[in-house]
Design an enzyme around this catalytic site. Structure first.
Site, PDB file in Angstrom:
ATOM      1  N   HIS A   1     114.582  52.677  10.768  1.00 26.80           N
ATOM      2  CA  HIS A   1     114.519  51.312  10.230  1.00 26.80           C
ATOM      3  C   HIS A   1     115.353  51.193   8.944  1.00 26.80           C
ATOM      4  O   HIS A   1     115.221  52.028   8.042  1.00 26.80           O
ATOM      5  CB  HIS A   1     113.050  50.949   9.927  1.00 26.80           C
TER       6      HIS A   1
HETATM    7 CA    CA Z   1     118.047  50.794  12.705  1.00 26.31          CA
END
Ligand code: CA
Ligand code: TV1
Ligand code: ZN
Length: 403
Positions: A193
């Site tokens: 992320h």
């Molecule tokens: Ca990513």
């Protein structure tokens, strides 16, 4: 000998600092700056530099890094001793010792993920310099696509190192872009992320961040980026709805990923109407990555770059993660060829004259098959039903966004 020519009507620039590649995080650390050497070598053996403007970039200055990072953090980064160097052991002088340890805790430096290695500050400022240089070429319209494989370090925070990242070159580059463009679309295909970039632009509607990643809080780093995390909940915050997260499970395939990427980014483009794109191409989303969990091939990863290019906007392409160097080099060389529009002309067998050719076993295939990479592919835990729900949620979020 080469039939690689400059693309007509637009300019691609390649920004790199070869001194970056000499740095080492430590023997067993997964991050190998040397993968940039392997990438450059592959790009060169295909003759691609003929079709680009090639820049050897300078390191970013303290003031440039200071556009995002806090002074005390930068000061500590600049003076922290490398770990295998003895600390100031002047007897009676325990203050410098404890200040050192406290700094390390406070700034998350010196652990196994973010070690203090020799030349750390130089390495960080060179990575920042590459991406800032790329951003400036986009701002002054000297390039239409600018490539910074030495950047993409998306986890670094204002005052904190995180996940192999110390300086957030992407945030620095986007801040530069915001001086000349009204809206920046940030896209992140690293398997992790893009939390640092998301957080940095949490309260503005001039940047939309979209990250695709493996999501399993508690188990997989950094644990943030759930489907429902779309920016500050407050109605009064302009950044609300401007963070898009696409949480995925192990084993996603090219076919699924490409479809997902096109439905999400296609819709984001319609609603947000960006003026420029910042694309992080972390190669740890490829099959066979030492830290990754997906089944993406060089083709599927590259298809994301091709899709973004077709939107016809100026674009910076960053590197990022990628822990199996031969696969990183394959993907980033292929993506460089997409940027200069010669993907159909490059030989799917890596030229035999290429230095390091022995690293690309599997008969030197540029596009090894899943069987060649893995023996047996990783089980795919992404159902069509779940992927459909994700697309649905993203489309609903975008109803709140219209520029
Ligand atoms: Ca990513
Ligand atoms: C030294 C030696 C460090 C071997 C780190 C994998 C190592 C990892 C190592 C490792 C490793 C992580 C965590 C757990 C947080 C920690 C560039 C609570 C075999 C952009 C960063 C991943 C990804 C960090 C960076 C993660 C990027 N995974 N071996 N460390 N603690 N850290 O889980 O997004 O690609 O693994
Ligand atoms: Zn990653």
């Amino acid at each position: 000998e080469y039939n690689i020519v400059r693309p007509k009507g637009y300019t691609v620039s390649y920004h790199a600092n070869p001194d970056m590649e000499k740095h080492h995080f430590g023997q067993t650390h997964p991050m190998k700056p040397w993968r940039l050497t392997l990438t450059k070598s592959l790009v060169c053996s295909y003759g691609m530099p003929f079709a680009m403007d090639n820049y050897v970039t300078r390191a970013a200055t303290y003031e440039e890094l200071n556009a995002f990072h806090a002074n005390d953090y930068l000061d500590y980064l600049g003076t922290a001793p490398a770990e295998d160097q003895p600390r100031d052991n002047d007897n009676n002088n325990t203050t410098s010792n404890s200040a050192g340890v406290q700094g390390e805790v406070r700034f998350n430096l010196g652990g196994s993920d973010c070690p203090l290695f020799h030349g750390l500050y130089d390495y960080c400022s060179m990575s920042g310099g590459c991406s800032l240089d790329a951003a400036r070429k986009i701002c002054n319209k000297q390039s239409d696509i600018a490539i910074s494989w030495g950047g993409g370090l998306h986890h670094a925070k204002k005052s904190e190192a995180s996940g192999f990242c110390y300086i957030n070159d992407i945030v620095l580059a986007i801040l530069q872009l915001l001086r000349c463009y009204p809206r920046v679309l940030y896209i992140d295909i690293d398997v992790h992320h893009g939390d640092g970039v998301e957080e940095a632009f949490f309260s503005t509607d001039r940047v939309m961040t979209v990250s695709f990643h493996k999501y399993a809080p508690e188990i997989f780093f950094p644990g943030t980026g759930g489907l429902e995390d779309n920016g500050p909940k407050s109605e009064h915050n302009p950044g609300a709805h401007h963070a898009i997260n696409v949480p995925l499970n192990d084993g996603i395939t090219d076919e699924q990923y490409e479809h997902l990427f096109q439905s999400v980014i296609g819709k984001v483009n319609e609603h947000f109407r960006p003026s420029v794109i910042a694309l992080q191409c972390g190669a740890d989303s490829l099959a066979g990555d030492r830290l990754g969990r997906f089944n993406l091939q060089v083709q599927g990863h590259g298809a994301c770059v091709a899709f973004c290019k077709k939107l016809g906007l100026p674009m910076i392409i960053f590197g990022g993660g990628g822990y199996t160097p031969r696969n990183v080099a394959r993907a980033w060389a292929y993506e460089t060829s997409i940027a200069i529009d010669c993907q159909d002309k490059i030989d799917p067998v890596i030229p035999t004259h290429a230095p390091w050719r022995e690293h690309f076993h599997h008969d030197g295939a540029l596009f090894p098959t899943l069987e060649q990479i893995l023996g047996e592919p990783r089980a795919n835990r992404n159902t069509q039903k779940r992927l459909g729900e994700i697309v649905q949620h993203v489309h609903e979020q975008l109803r709140f966004v219209s520029h």
